[in-house]
Scaffold this motif. Structure first.
Motif, PDB file in Angstrom:
ATOM      1  N   TYR A  67       0.869  -1.244  -0.131  1.00 42.31           N
ATOM      2  CA  TYR A  67       0.026   0.049   0.096  1.00 42.31           C
ATOM      3  C   TYR A  67       0.840   1.193   0.000  1.00 42.31           C
ATOM      4  N   ALA A  68       1.986   1.320   0.628  1.00 45.35           N
ATOM      5  CA  ALA A  68       3.033   2.340   0.466  1.00 45.35           C
ATOM      6  C   ALA A  68       3.293   2.732  -1.015  1.00 45.35           C
ATOM      7  N   LYS A  69       3.670   1.840  -1.619  1.00 40.75           N
ATOM      8  CA  LYS A  69       4.055   1.929  -3.037  1.00 40.75           C
ATOM      9  C   LYS A  69       2.867   2.286  -3.687  1.00 40.75           C
ATOM     10  N   ILE A  70       1.652   1.848  -3.527  1.00 43.30           N
ATOM     11  CA  ILE A  70       0.397   2.464  -4.185  1.00 43.30           C
ATOM     12  C   ILE A  70       0.105   4.011  -3.942  1.00 43.30           C
ATOM     13  N   TYR A  71       0.304   4.222  -2.740  1.00 42.80           N
ATOM     14  CA  TYR A  71      -0.043   5.590  -2.510  1.00 42.80           C
ATOM     15  C   TYR A  71       1.073   6.523  -2.900  1.00 42.80           C
ATOM     16  N   ILE A  72       2.279   5.992  -3.011  1.00 45.71           N
ATOM     17  CA  ILE A  72       3.342   6.815  -3.617  1.00 45.71           C
ATOM     18  C   ILE A  72       3.144   6.868  -5.009  1.00 45.71           C
ATOM     19  N   LYS A  73       2.831   6.035  -5.789  1.00 44.02           N
ATOM     20  CA  LYS A  73       2.544   6.231  -7.006  1.00 44.02           C
ATOM     21  C   LYS A  73       1.507   6.972  -7.331  1.00 44.02           C
ATOM     22  N   ALA A  74       0.407   7.044  -6.419  1.00 45.21           N
ATOM     23  CA  ALA A  74      -0.859   7.877  -6.806  1.00 45.21           C
ATOM     24  C   ALA A  74      -0.563   9.325  -6.641  1.00 45.21           C
ATOM     25  N   HIS A  75       0.444   9.555  -5.433  1.00 51.66           N
ATOM     26  CA  HIS A  75       1.002  10.644  -5.148  1.00 51.66           C
ATOM     27  C   HIS A  75       1.738  11.440  -6.214  1.00 51.66           C
ATOM     28  N   LEU A  76       2.579  10.588  -6.994  1.00 51.29           N
ATOM     29  CA  LEU A  76       3.454  11.107  -7.714  1.00 51.29           C
ATOM     30  C   LEU A  76       2.644  11.275  -9.268  1.00 51.29           C
ATOM     31  N   HIS A  77       1.658  10.558  -9.336  1.00 52.03           N
ATOM     32  CA  HIS A  77       0.814  10.869 -10.673  1.00 52.03           C
ATOM     33  C   HIS A  77      -0.194  11.993 -10.476  1.00 52.03           C
ATOM     34  N   ARG A  78      -0.430  12.232  -9.212  1.00 47.63           N
ATOM     35  CA  ARG A  78      -1.541  13.252  -8.943  1.00 47.63           C
ATOM     36  C   ARG A  78      -1.631  14.449 -10.045  1.00 47.63           C
ATOM     37  N   LEU A  79      -0.504  14.965 -10.545  1.00 50.36           N
ATOM     38  CA  LEU A  79      -0.371  15.899 -11.243  1.00 50.36           C
ATOM     39  C   LEU A  79      -1.354  15.922 -12.456  1.00 50.36           C
ATOM     40  N   GLU A  80      -1.304  14.708 -12.974  1.00 47.84           N
ATOM     41  CA  GLU A  80      -2.119  14.344 -14.249  1.00 47.84           C
ATOM     42  C   GLU A  80      -3.490  14.856 -13.984  1.00 47.84           C
ATOM     43  N   ASN A  81      -3.827  14.616 -13.091  1.00 47.51           N
ATOM     44  CA  ASN A  81      -5.397  15.290 -12.977  1.00 47.51           C
ATOM     45  C   ASN A  81      -5.664  16.587 -12.979  1.00 47.51           C
ATOM     46  N   GLN A  82      -4.653  17.390 -12.867  1.00 49.49           N
ATOM     47  CA  GLN A  82      -4.852  18.832 -12.890  1.00 49.49           C
ATOM     48  C   GLN A  82      -4.192  19.433 -14.406  1.00 49.49           C
ATOM     49  N   LEU A  83      -3.785  18.564 -15.119  1.00 50.78           N
ATOM     50  CA  LEU A  83      -3.041  18.825 -16.436  1.00 50.78           C
ATOM     51  C   LEU A  83      -3.858  19.902 -17.243  1.00 50.78           C
ATOM     52  N   GLN A  84      -5.064  19.488 -17.665  1.00 46.37           N
ATOM     53  CA  GLN A  84      -5.838  20.148 -18.557  1.00 46.37           C
ATOM     54  C   GLN A  84      -6.098  21.561 -18.287  1.00 46.37           C
ATOM     55  N   GLN A  85      -6.450  21.815 -16.752  1.00 45.86           N
ATOM     56  CA  GLN A  85      -6.748  23.109 -16.202  1.00 45.86           C
ATOM     57  C   GLN A  85      -5.403  23.904 -16.148  1.00 45.86           C
ATOM     58  N   LEU A  86      -4.240  23.180 -15.882  1.00 47.02           N
ATOM     59  CA  LEU A  86      -2.885  23.883 -15.796  1.00 47.02           C
ATOM     60  C   LEU A  86      -2.694  24.526 -17.331  1.00 47.02           C
ATOM     61  N   ILE A  87      -2.934  23.802 -18.200  1.00 46.10           N
ATOM     62  CA  ILE A  87      -2.588  24.094 -19.701  1.00 46.10           C
ATOM     63  C   ILE A  87      -3.402  25.099 -20.159  1.00 46.10           C
ATOM     64  N   LYS A  88      -4.761  25.053 -19.467  1.00 42.80           N
ATOM     65  CA  LYS A  88      -5.658  26.118 -19.956  1.00 42.80           C
ATOM     66  C   LYS A  88      -5.419  27.462 -19.301  1.00 42.80           C
ATOM     67  N   ASP A  89      -4.974  27.191 -17.999  1.00 46.29           N
ATOM     68  CA  ASP A  89      -4.905  28.757 -17.242  1.00 46.29           C
ATOM     69  C   ASP A  89      -3.386  29.287 -17.304  1.00 46.29           C
ATOM     70  N   TYR A  90      -2.295  28.384 -17.842  1.00 42.27           N
ATOM     71  CA  TYR A  90      -0.913  29.083 -18.225  1.00 42.27           C
ATOM     72  C   TYR A  90      -0.416  28.439 -19.458  1.00 42.27           C
ATOM     73  N   PRO A  91      -1.270  28.584 -20.531  1.00 41.31           N
ATOM     74  CA  PRO A  91      -0.642  28.111 -21.605  1.00 41.31           C
ATOM     75  C   PRO A  91       0.706  28.691 -22.112  1.00 41.31           C
ATOM     76  N   GLY A  92       1.271  29.809 -21.516  1.00 41.48           N
ATOM     77  CA  GLY A  92       2.500  30.234 -21.961  1.00 41.48           C
ATOM     78  C   GLY A  92       3.709  29.557 -21.181  1.00 41.48           C
ATOM     79  N   TYR A  93       3.288  28.852 -20.352  1.00 41.28           N
ATOM     80  CA  TYR A  93       4.254  28.046 -19.585  1.00 41.28           C
ATOM     81  C   TYR A  93       4.911  26.806 -20.035  1.00 41.28           C
ATOM     82  N   PHE A  94       4.403  26.187 -21.166  1.00 41.65           N
ATOM     83  CA  PHE A  94       4.644  25.001 -21.473  1.00 41.65           C
ATOM     84  C   PHE A  94       5.046  24.768 -22.869  1.00 41.65           C
ATOM     85  N   VAL A  95       5.947  23.841 -23.161  1.00 45.50           N
ATOM     86  CA  VAL A  95       6.510  23.702 -24.557  1.00 45.50           C
ATOM     87  C   VAL A  95       5.268  23.520 -25.566  1.00 45.50           C
ATOM     88  N   THR A  96       5.363  23.901 -26.417  1.00 44.24           N
ATOM     89  CA  THR A  96       4.289  23.668 -27.606  1.00 44.24           C
ATOM     90  C   THR A  96       4.768  22.499 -28.246  1.00 44.24           C
TER      91      THR A  96
END
Length: 237
Positions: free
Chosen positions: A193-222
């Motif tokens: 379970y420690a490994k499961i939670y670590i993986k979930a923690h490190l992957h969590r940014l993917e859940n906010q990916l679309q919103q980040l791209i929408k809010d800060y389009p100039g921050y990312f490589v096109t």
């Protein structure tokens, strides 16, 4: 090189790197050698040397005879850096369960209490420092600090996007709760379970990916390949 010159160069590099990693210097920001030299009250030489080191880190792009720009976040590099971190953190778990004692649990619990306090005050920078300290301490317990050094030295794009994800108070709280789950699994002696939670923690940014791209389009490589496609394999895990 004289020690004093080396010290100045190191200080300029550290100051610029810290400002880039904390997004005080935002992706896409054009940096002037002369302007930074004046702000830091140094000559242009240590600034130029710092730019070269930051270019090696992948944190700035230097266009000769033109400009130096804080590098935009590259999702391809984010994915690779996350892979390295996940591999090392999960590999550390089994040894961690063997060596983690009561005093170690106490330190981690105190760190979590401090993390909760940063959510109340919306102190994003402090949360990230505590977050990093939480993960680093687990490598300290196992005597594998070199692994943490590798993580810190190879997470320049991943770390910046992590900083962006905690600009939202709800996400800050989610981060702390994920740390609590990791600690609880370690306290219960469950490597699985420690490994499961670590993986979930490190992957969590993917859940906010679309919103980040929408809010800060100039921050990312096109890229000609849509970001959602580049992350498709990760999003289904």
């Amino acid at each position: 090189m004289k020690d004093s010159e080396s010290s100045v160069q190191g200080a300029v590099y550290s100051a610029l790197r810290n400002n880039i990693m904390t997004l005080q210097l935002k992706p896409g920001t054009v940096m002037s050698t002369q302007e930074i030299a004046q702000k830091l009250d140094v000559s242009r030489t240590p600034v130029r040397e710092a730019f070269i080191r930051l270019q090696r880190d992948g944190l700035v792009d230097i266009y000769p005879q033109k400009e130096t720009v804080v590098s935009r976040i590259d999702f391809g590099k984010v994915e690779q850096e996350r892979f390295v971190r996940e591999s090392l953190e999960c590999a550390n778990v089994d040894l961690l369960l063997e060596k983690c004692g009561r005093s170690n649990f106490s330190w981690l619990e105190q760190n979590l209490e401090q993390q909760h306090a940063t959510v109340s005050s919306c102190n994003h920078a402090s949360l990230m420092k505590l977050d990093n300290a939480f993960h680093e301490y687990m490598f300290k317990i196992t005597g594998q600090l070199f692994a943490w050094t590798i993580i810190e030295g190879t997470s320049n794009h991943y770390a910046r996007i992590r900083m962006m994800t905690v600009w939202d108070k709800d996400i800050m709280m989610e981060t702390v709760l994920q740390h609590q789950k990791i600690l609880s699994a370690i306290q219960e002696g469950s490597a699985e379970y420690a490994k499961i939670y670590i993986k979930a923690h490190l992957h969590r940014l993917e859940n906010q990916l679309q919103q980040l791209i929408k809010d800060y389009p100039g921050y990312f490589v096109t890229d000609s390949v849509p970001v959602t496609e580049r992350f498709a394999a990760l999003l289904v895990q």
